[in-house]
Design a protein around this motif. Sequence first.
Motif, mmCIF file in Angstrom:
data_model
loop_
_atom_site.group_PDB
_atom_site.id
_atom_site.type_symbol
_atom_site.label_atom_id
_atom_site.label_comp_id
_atom_site.label_asym_id
_atom_site.label_seq_id
_atom_site.Cartn_x
_atom_site.Cartn_y
_atom_site.Cartn_z
ATOM 1 N N THR A 2 0.826 -1.188 0.000
ATOM 2 C CA THR A 2 0.000 0.000 0.000
ATOM 3 C C THR A 2 0.872 1.256 0.000
ATOM 4 O O THR A 2 1.852 1.330 0.731
ATOM 5 N N VAL A 3 0.501 2.236 -0.798
ATOM 6 C CA VAL A 3 1.203 3.512 -0.843
ATOM 7 C C VAL A 3 0.718 4.366 0.320
ATOM 8 O O VAL A 3 -0.469 4.381 0.650
ATOM 9 N N SER A 4 1.631 5.083 0.951
ATOM 10 C CA SER A 4 1.304 5.945 2.078
ATOM 11 C C SER A 4 0.317 7.041 1.673
ATOM 12 O O SER A 4 0.374 7.573 0.564
ATOM 13 N N THR A 5 -0.559 7.402 2.601
ATOM 14 C CA THR A 5 -1.488 8.517 2.363
ATOM 15 C C THR A 5 -0.821 9.865 2.624
ATOM 16 O O THR A 5 -1.349 10.897 2.219
ATOM 17 N N ARG A 6 0.327 9.872 3.294
ATOM 18 C CA ARG A 6 0.991 11.120 3.684
ATOM 19 C C ARG A 6 1.188 12.097 2.521
ATOM 20 O O ARG A 6 0.823 13.271 2.649
ATOM 21 N N PRO A 7 1.789 11.691 1.379
ATOM 22 C CA PRO A 7 2.000 12.682 0.314
ATOM 23 C C PRO A 7 0.689 13.262 -0.220
ATOM 24 O O PRO A 7 0.630 14.432 -0.589
ATOM 25 N N TYR A 8 -0.361 12.467 -0.236
ATOM 26 C CA TYR A 8 -1.659 12.936 -0.715
ATOM 27 C C TYR A 8 -2.257 13.946 0.264
ATOM 28 O O TYR A 8 -2.833 14.958 -0.144
ATOM 29 N N LEU A 9 -2.105 13.680 1.553
ATOM 30 C CA LEU A 9 -2.617 14.609 2.569
ATOM 31 C C LEU A 9 -1.821 15.909 2.570
ATOM 32 O O LEU A 9 -2.393 16.991 2.711
ATOM 33 N N ILE A 10 -0.512 15.820 2.382
ATOM 34 C CA ILE A 10 0.324 17.026 2.306
ATOM 35 C C ILE A 10 -0.127 17.882 1.121
ATOM 36 O O ILE A 10 -0.323 19.095 1.257
ATOM 37 N N ARG A 11 -0.308 17.262 -0.039
ATOM 38 C CA ARG A 11 -0.747 18.011 -1.216
ATOM 39 C C ARG A 11 -2.136 18.604 -1.008
ATOM 40 O O ARG A 11 -2.417 19.729 -1.435
ATOM 41 N N ALA A 12 -3.020 17.866 -0.343
ATOM 42 C CA ALA A 12 -4.382 18.357 -0.109
ATOM 43 C C ALA A 12 -4.385 19.574 0.819
ATOM 44 O O ALA A 12 -5.077 20.559 0.544
ATOM 45 N N ILE A 13 -3.631 19.522 1.907
ATOM 46 C CA ILE A 13 -3.565 20.666 2.824
ATOM 47 C C ILE A 13 -2.915 21.851 2.123
ATOM 48 O O ILE A 13 -3.356 22.999 2.270
ATOM 49 N N HIS A 14 -1.873 21.604 1.330
ATOM 50 C CA HIS A 14 -1.225 22.674 0.568
ATOM 51 C C HIS A 14 -2.238 23.333 -0.371
ATOM 52 O O HIS A 14 -2.335 24.563 -0.429
ATOM 53 N N GLN A 15 -3.001 22.528 -1.092
ATOM 54 C CA GLN A 15 -3.992 23.071 -2.012
ATOM 55 C C GLN A 15 -5.070 23.838 -1.265
ATOM 56 O O GLN A 15 -5.508 24.898 -1.696
ATOM 57 N N TRP A 16 -5.521 23.302 -0.125
ATOM 58 C CA TRP A 16 -6.538 23.980 0.668
ATOM 59 C C TRP A 16 -6.041 25.357 1.112
ATOM 60 O O TRP A 16 -6.763 26.348 0.975
ATOM 61 N N CYS A 17 -4.805 25.416 1.632
ATOM 62 C CA CYS A 17 -4.236 26.704 2.051
ATOM 63 C C CYS A 17 -4.204 27.679 0.873
ATOM 64 O O CYS A 17 -4.607 28.842 1.004
ATOM 65 N N THR A 18 -3.721 27.205 -0.258
ATOM 66 C CA THR A 18 -3.613 28.053 -1.451
ATOM 67 C C THR A 18 -4.982 28.540 -1.894
ATOM 68 O O THR A 18 -5.162 29.731 -2.178
ATOM 69 N N ASP A 19 -5.959 27.639 -1.936
ATOM 70 C CA ASP A 19 -7.319 28.015 -2.339
ATOM 71 C C ASP A 19 -7.932 29.047 -1.397
ATOM 72 O O ASP A 19 -8.738 29.877 -1.822
ATOM 73 N N GLN A 20 -7.543 29.008 -0.112
ATOM 74 C CA GLN A 20 -8.074 29.947 0.882
ATOM 75 C C GLN A 20 -7.290 31.258 0.911
ATOM 76 O O GLN A 20 -7.595 32.144 1.702
ATOM 77 N N GLY A 21 -6.242 31.358 0.100
ATOM 78 C CA GLY A 21 -5.405 32.557 0.100
ATOM 79 C C GLY A 21 -4.518 32.638 1.329
ATOM 80 O O GLY A 21 -4.096 33.722 1.736
ATOM 81 N N GLN A 22 -4.214 31.489 1.928
ATOM 82 C CA GLN A 22 -3.388 31.427 3.131
ATOM 83 C C GLN A 22 -2.023 30.834 2.799
ATOM 84 O O GLN A 22 -1.880 30.102 1.828
#
Length: 141
Positions: A2-22
């Motif tokens: 199984t591939v780790s979920t960590r890189p996907y979660l990191i990218r998701a939080i990064h995208q969320w911050c960017t989308d929020q202008g943070q």
Amino acid sequence: MTVSTRPYLIRAIHQWCTDQGQAPYMVVWVDENVQVPMEFVKNNEIVLNVGYGATQGLNMDNDWISFSARFGGVSREIWIPVGNVLSIFSRDSGEGMGFELEKLEKPVAKPVSPVSPVAQAPASDDDAKGAKVITFPGRRS
């Protein structure tokens, strides 16, 4: 395997911050596998602004995070194994996610540098200063 979920979660939080202008920031555990400016490391950790305005050529794949950024006016190449990311969070709101350290069993060769000099605007000198380290529940200090 199984591939780790960590890189996907990191990218998701990064995208969320960017989308929020943070501004997305990462806390990284520094060991022999990490390439960062050592003069900014405290207690084996470094806090990095990983927003698009602070980085150039940001690449977040499943094994490595790489980019270049300016520290004290000098452009530096940064290489981080995904397992060394202890947290990613919004500097503005403090919201984010923490992770346990995943030590590499043996050093892994870095991929070819994806950094392109025309990709994005230059980072400011203030990007490496003033970050707050947020301690997430369950993370050892």
